[in-house]
Design a protein around this motif. Sequence first.
Motif, PDB file in Angstrom:
ATOM      1  N   VAL A 274      11.997 -14.055  12.863  1.00  0.00           N
ATOM      2  CA  VAL A 274      13.092 -14.961  12.540  1.00  0.00           C
ATOM      3  C   VAL A 274      12.548 -15.990  11.546  1.00  0.00           C
ATOM      4  CG1 VAL A 274      14.832 -16.581  13.394  1.00  0.00           C
ATOM      5  CG2 VAL A 274      14.066 -14.671  14.855  1.00  0.00           C
ATOM      6  N   PRO A 275      12.898 -15.893  10.263  1.00  0.00           N
ATOM      7  CA  PRO A 275      12.367 -16.824   9.273  1.00  0.00           C
ATOM      8  C   PRO A 275      12.671 -18.278   9.627  1.00  0.00           C
ATOM      9  CG  PRO A 275      13.480 -14.984   8.201  1.00  0.00           C
ATOM     10  CD  PRO A 275      13.789 -14.878   9.665  1.00  0.00           C
ATOM     11  N   GLY A 276      11.722 -19.164   9.320  1.00  0.00           N
ATOM     12  CA  GLY A 276      11.934 -20.587   9.542  1.00  0.00           C
ATOM     13  C   GLY A 276      11.893 -21.014  10.989  1.00  0.00           C
ATOM     14  N   SER A 277      11.316 -20.181  11.852  1.00  0.00           N
ATOM     15  CA  SER A 277      11.241 -20.504  13.274  1.00  0.00           C
ATOM     16  C   SER A 277       9.821 -20.244  13.775  1.00  0.00           C
ATOM     17  CB  SER A 277      12.229 -19.647  14.070  1.00  0.00           C
ATOM     18  OG  SER A 277      11.739 -18.321  14.213  1.00  0.00           O
ATOM     19  N   ASP A 278       9.619 -20.456  15.073  1.00  0.00           N
ATOM     20  CA  ASP A 278       8.328 -20.139  15.674  1.00  0.00           C
ATOM     21  C   ASP A 278       8.047 -18.644  15.648  1.00  0.00           C
ATOM     22  OD1 ASP A 278       7.898 -22.794  16.240  1.00  0.00           O
ATOM     23  OD2 ASP A 278       8.583 -22.656  18.321  1.00  0.00           O
ATOM     24  N   PHE A 279       9.044 -17.851  15.323  1.00  0.00           N
ATOM     25  CA  PHE A 279       8.898 -16.391  15.301  1.00  0.00           C
ATOM     26  C   PHE A 279       8.958 -15.845  13.878  1.00  0.00           C
ATOM     27  CE2 PHE A 279      11.316 -17.546  19.235  1.00  0.00           C
ATOM     28  CZ  PHE A 279      10.220 -17.507  20.083  1.00  0.00           C
ATOM     29  N   ALA A 280       8.422 -16.593  12.946  1.00  0.00           N
ATOM     30  CA  ALA A 280       8.473 -16.224  11.526  1.00  0.00           C
ATOM     31  C   ALA A 280       7.312 -15.307  11.149  1.00  0.00           C
ATOM     32  CB  ALA A 280       8.459 -17.481  10.665  1.00  0.00           C
ATOM     33  N   THR A 281       7.227 -14.172  11.804  1.00  0.00           N
ATOM     34  CA  THR A 281       6.193 -13.189  11.515  1.00  0.00           C
ATOM     35  C   THR A 281       6.454 -12.502  10.180  1.00  0.00           C
ATOM     36  OG1 THR A 281       6.123 -12.795  13.903  1.00  0.00           O
ATOM     37  CG2 THR A 281       5.008 -11.183  12.497  1.00  0.00           C
ATOM     38  N   ASP A 282       5.395 -12.120   9.485  1.00  0.00           N
ATOM     39  CA  ASP A 282       5.521 -11.321   8.265  1.00  0.00           C
ATOM     40  C   ASP A 282       6.190  -9.998   8.631  1.00  0.00           C
ATOM     41  OD1 ASP A 282       5.079  -9.459   6.183  1.00  0.00           O
ATOM     42  OD2 ASP A 282       3.271 -10.508   5.539  1.00  0.00           O
ATOM     43  N   PRO A 283       7.367  -9.686   8.076  1.00  0.00           N
ATOM     44  CA  PRO A 283       8.073  -8.456   8.464  1.00  0.00           C
ATOM     45  C   PRO A 283       7.264  -7.190   8.226  1.00  0.00           C
ATOM     46  CG  PRO A 283       9.542  -9.929   7.273  1.00  0.00           C
ATOM     47  CD  PRO A 283       8.172 -10.503   7.142  1.00  0.00           C
ATOM     48  N   ALA A 284       6.480  -7.159   7.151  1.00  0.00           N
ATOM     49  CA  ALA A 284       5.696  -5.957   6.857  1.00  0.00           C
ATOM     50  C   ALA A 284       4.623  -5.741   7.928  1.00  0.00           C
ATOM     51  CB  ALA A 284       5.064  -6.066   5.476  1.00  0.00           C
ATOM     52  N   VAL A 285       3.950  -6.820   8.328  1.00  0.00           N
ATOM     53  CA  VAL A 285       2.940  -6.711   9.379  1.00  0.00           C
ATOM     54  C   VAL A 285       3.588  -6.327  10.704  1.00  0.00           C
ATOM     55  CG1 VAL A 285       1.207  -7.969  10.707  1.00  0.00           C
ATOM     56  CG2 VAL A 285       1.391  -8.337   8.239  1.00  0.00           C
ATOM     57  N   PHE A 286       4.737  -6.928  10.987  1.00  0.00           N
ATOM     58  CA  PHE A 286       5.475  -6.619  12.211  1.00  0.00           C
ATOM     59  C   PHE A 286       5.782  -5.127  12.292  1.00  0.00           C
ATOM     60  CE2 PHE A 286       9.577  -5.979  14.328  1.00  0.00           C
ATOM     61  CZ  PHE A 286       9.366  -6.599  15.547  1.00  0.00           C
ATOM     62  N   GLU A 287       6.250  -4.546  11.197  1.00  0.00           N
ATOM     63  CA  GLU A 287       6.589  -3.127  11.220  1.00  0.00           C
ATOM     64  C   GLU A 287       5.344  -2.259  11.346  1.00  0.00           C
ATOM     65  OE1 GLU A 287       9.400  -1.601   8.540  1.00  0.00           O
ATOM     66  OE2 GLU A 287      10.977  -3.019   9.149  1.00  0.00           O
ATOM     67  N   ARG A 288       4.247  -2.670  10.753  1.00  0.00           N
ATOM     68  CA  ARG A 288       3.003  -1.919  10.911  1.00  0.00           C
ATOM     69  C   ARG A 288       2.517  -1.977  12.353  1.00  0.00           C
ATOM     70  NH1 ARG A 288      -1.881  -3.165   7.603  1.00  0.00           N
ATOM     71  NH2 ARG A 288      -2.528  -1.237   8.667  1.00  0.00           N
ATOM     72  N   ILE A 289       2.644  -3.130  12.980  1.00  0.00           N
ATOM     73  CA  ILE A 289       2.283  -3.233  14.403  1.00  0.00           C
ATOM     74  C   ILE A 289       3.132  -2.279  15.220  1.00  0.00           C
ATOM     75  CG2 ILE A 289       2.438  -4.760  16.417  1.00  0.00           C
ATOM     76  CD1 ILE A 289       1.536  -7.049  14.535  1.00  0.00           C
ATOM     77  N   ALA A 290       4.434  -2.250  14.937  1.00  0.00           N
ATOM     78  CA  ALA A 290       5.335  -1.386  15.692  1.00  0.00           C
ATOM     79  C   ALA A 290       4.969   0.077  15.560  1.00  0.00           C
ATOM     80  CB  ALA A 290       6.772  -1.610  15.222  1.00  0.00           C
ATOM     81  N   THR A 291       4.519   0.507  14.385  1.00  0.00           N
ATOM     82  CA  THR A 291       4.301   1.926  14.138  1.00  0.00           C
ATOM     83  C   THR A 291       2.852   2.374  14.282  1.00  0.00           C
ATOM     84  OG1 THR A 291       4.126   1.454  11.763  1.00  0.00           O
ATOM     85  CG2 THR A 291       6.287   2.095  12.597  1.00  0.00           C
ATOM     86  N   GLU A 292       1.889   1.422  14.255  1.00  0.00           N
ATOM     87  CA  GLU A 292       0.487   1.809  14.230  1.00  0.00           C
ATOM     88  C   GLU A 292      -0.348   1.305  15.414  1.00  0.00           C
ATOM     89  OE1 GLU A 292      -1.347   0.716  10.519  1.00  0.00           O
ATOM     90  OE2 GLU A 292       0.495   1.103   9.382  1.00  0.00           O
ATOM     91  N   ALA A 293       0.048   0.179  15.998  1.00  0.00           N
ATOM     92  CA  ALA A 293      -0.860  -0.496  16.935  1.00  0.00           C
ATOM     93  C   ALA A 293      -1.187   0.341  18.166  1.00  0.00           C
ATOM     94  CB  ALA A 293      -0.258  -1.837  17.350  1.00  0.00           C
TER      95      ALA A 293
END
Length: 298
Positions: A274-293
């Motif tokens: 969620v941009p501009g919030s405490d949950f403003a994670t980089d979307p690209a990194v977030f998707e890599r975590i979802a698919t690779e971690a």
Amino acid sequence: MRLSTVILPVDRWREGGRAKWQRAEELGFHTAYTYDHLSWRTFRDGPWFGALPTLTAAATATDRLRLGTLVTSPNFRHPVPLAKELISLDDVSGGRITLGIGAGGSGFDATALGREAWSPRERADRFGEFVPLLDRLLTEGAVSQRGEFYAAEEARNLPGCVQRPRLPFAVAATGPRGLKLAARHGQAWVTTGDPKLYEEGTPEQSRAALRGQVERLGKACSELGRDPAELDRVLLHGFTPDRNGPLESVDAFVDYAGRHRDLGFTELVIHWPVPGSDFATDPAVFERIATEALAQLG
């Protein structure tokens, strides 16, 4: 270990809301949850939509993704109408609903109905009555019961849930009474860690606190003659001292996930960016975590 996400209900459905839930399914998340609040923290002055209608829409926009609340509470819910809505939602989704349920807190939900916030004791008392009654309402065709806080009179819930004997409960709890409810009624247990460590604790202290919670859950199960392994153990990320680092890279998340898997957790839940919030994670990194971690975790 499974990886899930929580999607805050802050987007209009046709302006990004639908796309997030569909993308969560594409990325392979086990479950996508949403918060069941009337408003929440810093999001109070912005858009915030209802959890159950959002999940109903998500159920029609996805095919495989499990869906759920994280968490529903008695703060503004009554077991009788909630049971009817949950049975309907389970039907619409084809049996993909998990009910995250907790005692609630002293936030905006606690006073939105024009009353004073309940004390911690009253919240616990109400929760202790709410969960067993909801369990009955979701498993029996007709229920009559009168308690101190909640009543049902010939409440009928045919045909019942698609999932049998009912949709699963993920009970959020850390205290002894809540852990007993999780042990008795839960198919999963949820924690956010120890809130006392949020500001000034260390990751090591947090993991020690979580280890203690897992042990107390096991004791509560044993006292009821239940195998603790029957319950999934769910950690909602974002409320422990190490909340920032794990989402900075795939490697950092793999390390975080591995340490918590070793504590006995079977599911990790991360917030959709969620941009501009405490949950403003980089979307690209977030998707890599979802698919690779998890693949890297082995």
